[in-house]
Scaffold this active site. Structure first.
Site, PDB file in Angstrom:
ATOM      1  N   GLY A 168      -3.874  -5.131  66.895  1.00 55.19           N
ATOM      2  CA  GLY A 168      -2.615  -5.251  66.011  1.00 55.19           C
ATOM      3  C   GLY A 168      -3.081  -5.439  64.488  1.00 55.19           C
ATOM      4  CB  ALA A 178      15.771   0.174  55.146  1.00 55.08           C
ATOM      5  CG  LEU A 193      -2.788  -1.366  60.165  1.00 52.63           C
ATOM      6  CD1 LEU A 193      -2.564   0.194  60.047  1.00 52.63           C
ATOM      7  CD2 LEU A 193      -3.605  -1.808  58.905  1.00 52.63           C
ATOM      8  CG  PHE A 225       8.138  -0.713  58.950  1.00 54.46           C
ATOM      9  CD1 PHE A 225       8.946   0.106  59.543  1.00 54.46           C
ATOM     10  CD2 PHE A 225       6.975  -1.023  60.051  1.00 54.46           C
ATOM     11  CE1 PHE A 225       8.758   0.967  60.518  1.00 54.46           C
ATOM     12  CE2 PHE A 225       6.604  -0.103  60.836  1.00 54.46           C
ATOM     13  CZ  PHE A 225       7.774   0.845  61.434  1.00 54.46           C
ATOM     14  N   GLY A 269       2.559  -1.020  54.610  1.00 56.76           N
ATOM     15  CA  GLY A 269       3.771  -0.886  53.665  1.00 56.76           C
ATOM     16  C   GLY A 269       4.662  -0.020  54.303  1.00 56.76           C
ATOM     17  CE1 TYR A 273      -1.966  -1.455  76.674  1.00 56.30           C
ATOM     18  CE2 TYR A 273      -3.993  -0.481  76.144  1.00 56.30           C
ATOM     19  CZ  TYR A 273      -3.227  -1.716  76.155  1.00 56.30           C
ATOM     20  OH  TYR A 273      -3.893  -2.605  75.638  1.00 56.30           O
TER      21      TYR A 273
END
Length: 339
Positions: A209, A223, A211, A220, A218, A57
């Site tokens: 993960g 655009a 989300l 993405f 929300g 990481y």
């Protein structure tokens, strides 16, 4: 914060883990040391006691940050790290789950983390080139040496995990007490085999993960212009994903909470074996995510969420091919079983 036992062990772990993948500013946007400190302190004040990192990481920054931030209070936390991914792209043996990489990766992580033991050491990715017996025995040797307390496995199929723990039982080796897998409203594949297997064998399940890279929050769904640039999702958003996001937003509106909190609360409700891993680049994001601990989704809204989702194509699509260059490096590929 509530606590549960880690798998079949007697170790108490908090109901949500803190993901430190964002700790560090190497290899892309991440959290500075001071921002990481704020997030760790807030998590600890909320009662959290598990920090999850990995040797790769942020090119090692994550482990270095965690090591510095835990100075003087290391033993109060359950520290988890992982190995498998390459330490050196030019060395064919600097990756994988074989004994040599395990030994060298573990020593590297111990130095970065400024500790002489790791509470939970994960096999990061299933390496189908290394016999599982070799991996288990090497891990058990590290446990007996006191450098690891418990072992877990991440991103591996159910049959490998079951076979490994059966071998561990027969040969008196340290079993995998925990499983780490992706799981969220858009990826429910683990409900087929992995989650039932873990529940039946008493394993804890750390899920990452929650989300879906920001999609379920929300972030993405459309655009938009940010500082003169168009911000789009890291992967294409399907119409099905848009539908799920709209349902999550609807549930959030009815409960008076955020979509992120709904997505995390849904995961927490699926099984007592599950411990969501919460990660964030900013302190405010972590505070919002921790707010999911107080969110209870009524049965009718839970049905609303469940009916909007469906299973994906199956687990083999969920973990990355172990021969990928970013895992094994440029010189770590095998051809017809030979280098």
């Amino acid at each position: 914060m509530r606590y549960r036992l880690l798998g079949t062990s007697g170790l108490r772990v908090s109901e949500v883990f803190l993901g430190a993948m964002t700790f560090g500013e190497e290899s892309g946007p991440g959290a500075s040391l001071e921002e990481s400190r704020r997030m760790l302190n807030t998590y600890a004040e909320a009662g959290g006691n598990v920090i999850d990192t990995a040797i790769n990481y942020r090119n090692g920054d994550s482990e270095r940050f965690v090591g510095e931030l835990l100075e003087g209070r290391r033993d109060r936390f359950v520290l988890a790290s992982k190995y498998t991914v390459t330490r050196d792209r030019e060395d064919p043996n600097a990756a994988g789950n074989h004994r040599k990489n395990l030994m060298l990766s573990l020593e590297t992580s111990l130095k970065r983390l400024r500790t002489n033991y790791i509470d939970l050491y994960w096999v990061h990715i299933w390496d189908h080139h290394t016999p599982i017996e070799e991996t288990l025995r090497a891990l058990d040797d590290a446990v007996r040496a006191g450098k690891i307390l418990y072992v877990g496995i991440s991103d591996a199929p159910a049959w490998i995990v079951s076979r490994a723990n059966t071998l561990a039982e027969w040969r008196d080796w340290s079993p995998f007490v925990a499983l780490q897998v992706p799981y969220h409203l858009l990826k429910r594949d683990i409900e087929r085999e992995l989650l039932p297997m873990a529940e039946a064998s008493g394993m804890s399940v750390a899920t990452w993960g929650p989300l879906a890279d920001g999609v379920l929050s929300g972030k993405f769904t459309r655009a938009e212009r940010v500082e003169g640039r168009t911000r789009v999702a890291p992967t294409a958003i399907s119409e099905r994903s848009h539908t799920v996001v709209r349902v999550v937003q609807d549930v959030a509106n009815q409960l008076g909470v955020t979509p992120a909190q709904v997505a995390i609360a849904w995961i927490r409700s699926r099984s007592r074996a599950i411990h969501p891993i919460l990660g964030a680049r900013r302190h405010e994001q972590l505070v919002e995510n921790l707010g999911a601990l107080t969110v209870e989704i009524p049965p009718e809204l839970m049905t609303h969420l469940d009916t909007a989702t469906e299973f994906g194509p199956g687990f083999p699509t969920n973990f990355i091919n172990a021969t990928a260059p970013w895992i094994y490096g440029d010189k770590g590929q095998l051809v017809d079983g030979r280098l």
